[in-house]
Design a protein around this motif. Structure first.
Motif, PDB file in Angstrom:
ATOM      1  N   PRO A   1      25.411  41.632  64.142  1.00  0.00           N
ATOM      2  CA  PRO A   1      26.714  41.286  63.557  1.00  0.00           C
ATOM      3  C   PRO A   1      27.802  41.200  64.617  1.00  0.00           C
ATOM      4  CG  PRO A   1      26.134  43.559  63.073  1.00  0.00           C
ATOM      5  CD  PRO A   1      24.913  42.937  63.679  1.00  0.00           C
ATOM      6  N   GLU A   2      28.689  40.225  64.469  1.00  0.00           N
ATOM      7  CA  GLU A   2      29.762  40.056  65.452  1.00  0.00           C
ATOM      8  C   GLU A   2      30.864  41.088  65.269  1.00  0.00           C
ATOM      9  OE1 GLU A   2      31.139  36.054  66.163  1.00  0.00           O
ATOM     10  OE2 GLU A   2      29.252  35.231  65.376  1.00  0.00           O
ATOM     11  N   THR A   3      30.994  41.651  64.087  1.00  0.00           N
ATOM     12  CA  THR A   3      31.966  42.718  63.861  1.00  0.00           C
ATOM     13  C   THR A   3      31.276  44.065  64.040  1.00  0.00           C
ATOM     14  OG1 THR A   3      31.477  42.698  61.499  1.00  0.00           O
ATOM     15  CG2 THR A   3      33.296  41.308  62.262  1.00  0.00           C
ATOM     16  N   GLY A   4      32.065  45.105  64.165  1.00  0.00           N
ATOM     17  CA  GLY A   4      31.494  46.426  64.367  1.00  0.00           C
ATOM     18  C   GLY A   4      31.127  46.663  65.824  1.00  0.00           C
ATOM     19  N   ARG A   5      30.608  47.845  66.077  1.00  0.00           N
ATOM     20  CA  ARG A   5      30.287  48.250  67.443  1.00  0.00           C
ATOM     21  C   ARG A   5      28.771  48.296  67.627  1.00  0.00           C
ATOM     22  NH1 ARG A   5      33.562  53.752  66.847  1.00  0.00           N
ATOM     23  NH2 ARG A   5      31.922  53.877  65.267  1.00  0.00           N
ATOM     24  N   VAL A   6      28.333  47.975  68.836  1.00  0.00           N
ATOM     25  CA  VAL A   6      26.909  48.010  69.164  1.00  0.00           C
ATOM     26  C   VAL A   6      26.691  48.998  70.301  1.00  0.00           C
ATOM     27  CG1 VAL A   6      24.931  46.730  70.078  1.00  0.00           C
ATOM     28  CG2 VAL A   6      26.442  45.659  68.390  1.00  0.00           C
ATOM     29  N   ILE A   7      25.800  49.971  70.050  1.00  0.00           N
ATOM     30  CA  ILE A   7      25.396  50.929  71.079  1.00  0.00           C
ATOM     31  C   ILE A   7      23.965  50.594  71.483  1.00  0.00           C
ATOM     32  CG2 ILE A   7      25.016  53.352  71.653  1.00  0.00           C
ATOM     33  CD1 ILE A   7      26.920  54.082  69.386  1.00  0.00           C
ATOM     34  N   LEU A   8      23.722  50.539  72.780  1.00  0.00           N
ATOM     35  CA  LEU A   8      22.388  50.273  73.304  1.00  0.00           C
ATOM     36  C   LEU A   8      21.856  51.543  73.949  1.00  0.00           C
ATOM     37  CD1 LEU A   8      20.060  48.334  74.100  1.00  0.00           C
ATOM     38  CD2 LEU A   8      21.394  47.747  76.137  1.00  0.00           C
ATOM     39  N   LEU A   9      20.673  51.981  73.522  1.00  0.00           N
ATOM     40  CA  LEU A   9      20.010  53.159  74.083  1.00  0.00           C
ATOM     41  C   LEU A   9      18.709  52.704  74.723  1.00  0.00           C
ATOM     42  CD1 LEU A   9      19.480  56.196  74.503  1.00  0.00           C
ATOM     43  CD2 LEU A   9      18.621  56.285  72.142  1.00  0.00           C
ATOM     44  N   VAL A  10      18.580  52.919  76.024  1.00  0.00           N
ATOM     45  CA  VAL A  10      17.372  52.520  76.750  1.00  0.00           C
ATOM     46  C   VAL A  10      17.129  53.530  77.867  1.00  0.00           C
ATOM     47  CG1 VAL A  10      18.768  50.904  78.139  1.00  0.00           C
ATOM     48  CG2 VAL A  10      16.276  50.700  78.128  1.00  0.00           C
ATOM     49  N   CYS A  11      15.893  53.995  77.992  1.00  0.00           N
ATOM     50  CA  CYS A  11      15.569  54.999  79.011  1.00  0.00           C
ATOM     51  C   CYS A  11      14.411  54.540  79.880  1.00  0.00           C
ATOM     52  CB  CYS A  11      15.270  56.344  78.367  1.00  0.00           C
ATOM     53  SG  CYS A  11      16.764  57.230  77.875  1.00  0.00           S
ATOM     54  N   GLY A  12      14.589  53.410  80.545  1.00  0.00           N
ATOM     55  CA  GLY A  12      13.605  52.929  81.498  1.00  0.00           C
ATOM     56  C   GLY A  12      12.424  52.255  80.832  1.00  0.00           C
ATOM     57  N   SER A  13      11.532  51.725  81.672  1.00  0.00           N
ATOM     58  CA  SER A  13      10.394  50.960  81.162  1.00  0.00           C
ATOM     59  C   SER A  13       9.394  51.823  80.418  1.00  0.00           C
ATOM     60  CB  SER A  13       9.687  50.260  82.336  1.00  0.00           C
ATOM     61  OG  SER A  13       9.182  51.218  83.263  1.00  0.00           O
ATOM     62  N   MET A  14       9.434  53.157  80.651  1.00  0.00           N
ATOM     63  CA  MET A  14       8.456  54.049  80.021  1.00  0.00           C
ATOM     64  C   MET A  14       9.031  54.846  78.856  1.00  0.00           C
ATOM     65  SD  MET A  14       6.320  55.434  83.332  1.00  0.00           S
ATOM     66  CE  MET A  14       7.683  55.638  84.469  1.00  0.00           C
ATOM     67  N   GLY A  15      10.283  54.610  78.495  1.00  0.00           N
ATOM     68  CA  GLY A  15      10.868  55.309  77.359  1.00  0.00           C
ATOM     69  C   GLY A  15      10.890  56.811  77.534  1.00  0.00           C
ATOM     70  N   ALA A  16      11.454  57.273  78.644  1.00  0.00           N
ATOM     71  CA  ALA A  16      11.475  58.705  78.958  1.00  0.00           C
ATOM     72  C   ALA A  16      12.688  59.377  78.319  1.00  0.00           C
ATOM     73  CB  ALA A  16      11.491  58.903  80.473  1.00  0.00           C
ATOM     74  N   GLY A  17      12.630  60.720  78.255  1.00  0.00           N
ATOM     75  CA  GLY A  17      13.792  61.473  77.829  1.00  0.00           C
ATOM     76  C   GLY A  17      13.883  61.705  76.331  1.00  0.00           C
ATOM     77  N   PRO A  18      14.977  62.344  75.887  1.00  0.00           N
ATOM     78  CA  PRO A  18      15.127  62.743  74.472  1.00  0.00           C
ATOM     79  C   PRO A  18      15.621  61.601  73.599  1.00  0.00           C
ATOM     80  CG  PRO A  18      17.039  63.470  75.708  1.00  0.00           C
ATOM     81  CD  PRO A  18      16.109  62.821  76.715  1.00  0.00           C
ATOM     82  N   MET A  19      14.895  60.487  73.587  1.00  0.00           N
ATOM     83  CA  MET A  19      15.381  59.311  72.874  1.00  0.00           C
ATOM     84  C   MET A  19      15.386  59.499  71.357  1.00  0.00           C
ATOM     85  SD  MET A  19      13.948  56.091  75.088  1.00  0.00           S
ATOM     86  CE  MET A  19      14.880  54.906  74.110  1.00  0.00           C
ATOM     87  N   GLU A  20      14.399  60.222  70.852  1.00  0.00           N
ATOM     88  CA  GLU A  20      14.363  60.452  69.401  1.00  0.00           C
ATOM     89  C   GLU A  20      15.549  61.302  68.969  1.00  0.00           C
ATOM     90  OE1 GLU A  20      11.117  61.840  66.016  1.00  0.00           O
ATOM     91  OE2 GLU A  20      10.609  61.942  68.148  1.00  0.00           O
ATOM     92  N   GLU A  21      15.830  62.369  69.728  1.00  0.00           N
ATOM     93  CA  GLU A  21      16.970  63.224  69.408  1.00  0.00           C
ATOM     94  C   GLU A  21      18.290  62.468  69.554  1.00  0.00           C
ATOM     95  OE1 GLU A  21      14.505  63.818  71.436  1.00  0.00           O
ATOM     96  OE2 GLU A  21      13.784  65.891  71.327  1.00  0.00           O
ATOM     97  N   LEU A  22      18.379  61.635  70.588  1.00  0.00           N
ATOM     98  CA  LEU A  22      19.601  60.845  70.786  1.00  0.00           C
ATOM     99  C   LEU A  22      19.793  59.838  69.653  1.00  0.00           C
ATOM    100  CD1 LEU A  22      19.628  60.217  74.633  1.00  0.00           C
ATOM    101  CD2 LEU A  22      21.571  61.010  73.273  1.00  0.00           C
ATOM    102  N   THR A  23      18.706  59.228  69.217  1.00  0.00           N
ATOM    103  CA  THR A  23      18.805  58.268  68.117  1.00  0.00           C
ATOM    104  C   THR A  23      19.352  58.952  66.860  1.00  0.00           C
ATOM    105  OG1 THR A  23      16.963  56.969  68.996  1.00  0.00           O
ATOM    106  CG2 THR A  23      17.523  56.636  66.685  1.00  0.00           C
ATOM    107  N   GLN A  24      18.842  60.120  66.565  1.00  0.00           N
ATOM    108  CA  GLN A  24      19.321  60.860  65.394  1.00  0.00           C
ATOM    109  C   GLN A  24      20.786  61.248  65.543  1.00  0.00           C
ATOM    110  OE1 GLN A  24      16.449  64.030  65.367  1.00  0.00           O
ATOM    111  NE2 GLN A  24      14.987  62.907  64.097  1.00  0.00           N
ATOM    112  N   ALA A  25      21.171  61.722  66.745  1.00  0.00           N
ATOM    113  CA  ALA A  25      22.560  62.138  66.954  1.00  0.00           C
ATOM    114  C   ALA A  25      23.510  60.951  66.919  1.00  0.00           C
ATOM    115  CB  ALA A  25      22.676  62.873  68.293  1.00  0.00           C
TER     116      ALA A  25
END
Length: 368
Positions: free
Chosen positions: A195-219
């Protein structure tokens, strides 16, 4: 010219740097070959290094960081021995290929080439491209003609590690040309079906998907309004993607695996959260996008985060909840975001790959 670019299959960043340099040299009509330096090792040993790196990176980041810190204070003898063990084979291969110069985007091939020069009489010019905002362990073991480093402020660190000052060239870290232009945000969102309105957040942690991505997605999901979108890129980590889809499904969420449209997603975003990898952070700042950094891997990535934050190029927080809170605060502060983007546009307006191309042509006496 015929250029050999040596990378190392221990993550996506080095390969992306190699691709950026290949793009630059081939655009000017020169031949380029990109090789993984691990191909010169016995297959079992190469798999051990590559897969072991991935395993530690994903499953035991603290152990990975401890290893890095140990190597900072001790000569990495095992690393050196493995690189030197195949220097003869490497030397013969390079001669057969008829290369005019070698560019190393990882410390392993730089040490390998140094051994080939010293022990087997290889006479080709060799160049090292640093892909992190620090002088990594092992760089001092290499003896290259020029060292292309990410920023002038890092020169003193490289000199302290034994690199001659007259061989340092602060060019920045090369990224592909698609990360050097900024597509208007509405255009990028239309192309991606966002959507052109609203805000877009991009979460990416490298090619291997490292780090607390599930917890960050929930938060992060807790701070989204009805018109906002959170795009989560899990890379090659299929298990992570499946977990996030199961546990965090919602109309505001788009979960991806590997994507070739990362540059478009960066253009579409108002704010990007990522780990402190040298290549991804460099792609983001070249897109002039505000960035929050996640401290996933102790050691190397801590150095990258420290540098980016100290220069005002990024911000960070201690845990997923604090990062989400900071993200929400920043997204409401459009003045701060605009000033932040101005700083990035001021400091990241050129092409590191083009600068490196020009420096190598000058060093070799070739017209650019």
């Amino acid at each position: 010219m015929q250029i050999l670019i040596l990378t190392c299959n221990t993550g996506g960043g080095h390969n992306a740097t190699a691709a950026a340099l290949e793009e630059q040299f081939t655009a000017h009509g020169h031949g380029c070959t990109v090789l993984d330096c691990l191909e010169f090792l016995p297959p079992a040993k190469a798999r051990l290094i590559s897969e072991g790196h991935v395993l530690l990176y994903r499953k035991a980041p603290k152990l990975f960081g401890l290893g890095y810190k140990f190597e900072e204070n001790h000569v990495p003898r095992y690393l050196r021995a493995q690189c030197e063990s195949c220097a003869g084979e490497f030397s013969e291969a390079v001669k057969r290929m008829g290369c005019d110069a070698v560019i190393c985007v990882h410390v392993f091939p730089a040490i390998m080439m140094t051994a080939a020069v010293r022990q087997f009489g290889l006479t080709l010019p060799g160049y090292f491209v640093a892909t992190d905002y620090t002088c990594s362990p092992g760089v001092s073991l290499a003896d290259m003609d020029l060292y292309f480093i990410p920023h002038p402020l890092l020169a003193d660190e490289f000199i302290r590690c034994g690199i001659p000052a007259d061989r340092l060239v602060p060019t920045g870290i090369p990224v592909r040309s698609c990360f050097l232009t900024q597509v208007p945000q509405p255009q990028a969102r239309r192309a991606l079906g966002l959507p052109e309105t609203g805000r877009v957040i991009l979460l990416v942690c490298g090619s291997m998907g490292a780090g607390p991505m599930e917890e960050l997605t929930q938060a992060l999901s807790q701070i989204l309004t009805r018109d906002d979108r959170l795009v989560v890129v899990c890379g090659t980590n299929k298990k992570l993607r499946d977990r996030i889809v199961r546990s965090c499904a919602g109309r505001n969420l788009r979960v991806l695996g590997f994507t070739k449209r990362m540059d478009e997603y960066m253009d579409a975003a108002d704010l990007i959260l990522t780990k402190g990898g040298g290549l991804t952070t460099t792609e983001v700042v070249n897109k002039h996008r505000p960035m929050l950094l996640i401290n996933v891997i102790p050691g190397l990535e801590e150095r990258n985060i420290r540098f980016m934050v100290s220069q005002g190029y990024a911000k960070t927080a201690d845990n997923p909840e604090a990062l989400a809170l900071l993200a929400g605060t920043l997204l409401r502060d459009t003045a701060t975001l605009a000033k932040w983007q101005e700083t990035l546009a001021r400091d990241f307006s050129g092409s590191a790959a083009a600068e490196i191309y020009g420096e190598i042509c000058q060093d070799l006496g070739v017209d650019a």
